[in-house]
Write a protein that holds these residues in place. Sequence first.
Motif, short mmCIF file in Angstrom:
data_model
loop_
_atom_site.label_atom_id
_atom_site.label_comp_id
_atom_site.label_asym_id
_atom_site.label_seq_id
_atom_site.Cartn_x
_atom_site.Cartn_y
_atom_site.Cartn_z
N THR A 106 -37.89 -12.79 15.22
CA THR A 106 -36.44 -12.88 14.94
C THR A 106 -36.05 -14.25 14.38
N MET A 107 -37.07 -15.03 13.99
CA MET A 107 -36.77 -16.35 13.40
C MET A 107 -36.82 -16.28 11.88
N ASN A 151 -47.19 -13.22 15.08
CA ASN A 151 -48.66 -13.14 15.07
C ASN A 151 -49.19 -12.80 13.68
N LEU A 189 -45.21 -16.01 23.59
CA LEU A 189 -43.80 -16.38 23.30
C LEU A 189 -42.89 -15.27 23.82
N TYR A 237 -38.99 -13.95 24.22
CA TYR A 237 -37.74 -14.22 23.53
C TYR A 237 -36.58 -14.56 24.45
N PRO A 296 -30.93 -19.21 17.40
CA PRO A 296 -30.72 -17.97 18.15
C PRO A 296 -31.89 -16.99 18.04
N GLY A 297 -32.66 -17.10 16.97
CA GLY A 297 -33.76 -16.14 16.79
C GLY A 297 -35.06 -16.55 17.44
N GLU A 298 -35.11 -17.76 17.95
CA GLU A 298 -36.44 -18.22 18.40
C GLU A 298 -36.68 -17.92 19.87
N PRO A 299 -37.96 -17.81 20.25
CA PRO A 299 -38.28 -17.51 21.64
C PRO A 299 -37.71 -18.58 22.57
N GLU A 310 -44.11 -11.97 21.79
CA GLU A 310 -45.13 -11.89 20.75
C GLU A 310 -46.48 -11.65 21.44
N ARG A 311 -47.44 -11.15 20.72
CA ARG A 311 -48.77 -10.95 21.28
C ARG A 311 -49.36 -12.32 21.65
N PRO A 312 -50.23 -12.37 22.66
CA PRO A 312 -50.77 -13.68 23.08
C PRO A 312 -51.59 -14.37 21.99
N PHE A 313 -51.42 -15.68 21.95
CA PHE A 313 -52.28 -16.54 21.13
C PHE A 313 -53.23 -17.27 22.06
N THR A 328 -56.56 -20.95 18.74
CA THR A 328 -55.77 -20.59 17.55
C THR A 328 -54.63 -21.58 17.36
N LYS A 346 -55.73 -24.81 15.96
CA LYS A 346 -55.98 -24.73 14.52
C LYS A 346 -54.66 -24.83 13.75
N LEU A 347 -53.62 -24.21 14.28
CA LEU A 347 -52.33 -24.24 13.61
C LEU A 347 -51.70 -25.63 13.67
N ASN A 348 -51.85 -26.27 14.81
CA ASN A 348 -51.33 -27.64 14.95
C ASN A 348 -52.14 -28.37 16.03
#
Lengths: 121, 482
Positions: free
Chosen positions: A52-53, A83, B229, B231, B274-277, B315-318, B322, B325-327
Amino acid sequence: MSSEARVIIDDPPSMSLLGLLMGSIIERRAAQPEIIKRIEKLRGGLVVEAGTMTITLLFAEGKVTVLRGAAEGARARVRGSMNALLNISLGKGMVGPWLSGRIKTKGSLLMLLRVLPLMRA
Amino acid sequence: MTEAVDRFTELLGAERVITGEGLAPYRSDYTEEEPREPGLAVWLETAEEIHAAVIIAGELNLAVAVRVAGSNVGALAMPPAGGVIFDLSGMNRILEVNEEDMYAVLEPGVTWEQLKAHLAEQKIPLSMGYPLSPPDTSIVANCLLDGLGNLSLRHGSMADWIGGLEAVLPDGRILKAGANAASDVWFGNGPLPHLIGLFANWQGTTGIVTKLAFQLWPTPKYRARLFVLMYERAGAFAAFKRLARMPIADDVGGLSWVTGKMLLDVPRPKERDPGEPEFFLYLDLSGNTVEELDLRRRMLDELLVQLEKEGFTSERPFDIETLVKLNPMFSKFADFPTRLEFLVDTPGGGLSWVGTYGPLSRFKEYADRGIEIMERHGFPPAVVSRPMKGGHFGVLRYLTVFDKSDADERRRVREMNIEISRAGYDLGFLTYKTPAWAVEILKDYIDPTFVEVMGAIRKQLDPKGIMAPHCWRFDADERGDP
């Protein structure tokens, strides 16, 4: 020009997690000369919707500005779960998720294809 | 004070007696607490020295506070003005590791990173639960102050991990508490009266612990650290309740959106998109076989699907690899103990918190209130939480990073913390590592007979009132901070 100046996050204290994460990935990528060249050639906005972002990556004058929300007049749009989109950043490819509907796109596919390599962690 | 300096110098030598400008590191801690001017600090290295030093302090009627890393965030290691600090950071021997009975006997200065390195070097297949405090802080202090760690979901708070201890009492006697009072194995409280409880959570008011058995645990062969994550915070707390009752995770923690952004180099996040977890959960899963770990992972997936059906989106687990790697900043959560610079090494240098233990049934309500209070006071709601002891209770913490040099900001932090604490007490939550200012509020809630008995025990053990007189100061006529 230093890589720091290539990526500007608009109002970081108010930026979403998606924007901060994307900004940091592109900033690291922008340390490479071939990526800098790619950024310099890009113009216009790409809207990225994850979960939702929503953020916009706006390319102009050799810089990327990360904005909150969907900027008007964006040339392309990509949408999927957090994901699914981050898997693209991990180099897992876009074709499979796109064909299966996990990633949806709109607008200039060409721009999207040019921007995606910048988003690869 | 001259007499004190002379007496301690005679005992320890001048190089281990600290006065004047040498006291600078002892005057303050991370918090908004006003700096205090100790009379002197002494560097103690053995139980015998502690014994002798306690006797001197008693004879001179000096207030005593014990300190190791000095990173406590409740001003507990800061004595009243003119008092003496017993610095035990040099008293850092690992006296024994009993592999078969799974504990290590430690001196107060032993740090998390030190014991971890020791276990690795000696190839001892045991591990420990780590707090989120910096690696160079004291294990013994955290156990005695009943902190928590990444095994608290299964094993409760850290006072429960004490297998026995030895302490110097305020009159100089040495007490063994726990099974070790009568056994050569430090296996727990034992079927004896629980005298370990005379030191756990007493904040140094009953004596000085010189040895402590810290319980260790088997190291599982396979591990995974996952992030989910969520929401909404309601979803995070619903997940807590289920996960605490299921054999899925060794640890479950929840961090609000603020901490995620601080990790990504935003020192003071302003508002939530408002849209972020709203929360991210981190989970440690383990197994002795790949199949066992896979099964737990599948159970987690099924639980998240179930929560989704109930309206709690995630969201599905990370996995942590992973995220790194992203940060690469996420590597801060890859291995414990860890130093979270975004909390403890900030430009303003201030870190304060309200840390509470309380019932999971009221997490959502207290989080709603705490977050509202933080936002109203103009601070981003950094919330860190965790279910503990199989869900019998949990920890809910409100953290604030601030500028210590800004007197107005220090005042605002204190006012906010008082309000958050009171909201917690109203809902049946209790502060842990309770600072003196929170004791003032707790007076309105606590059973008077409890306070009376506590005072009687304290008086019995420390009739002169020299041990940490600034701590647990329920009575107005008690000797306390300035």
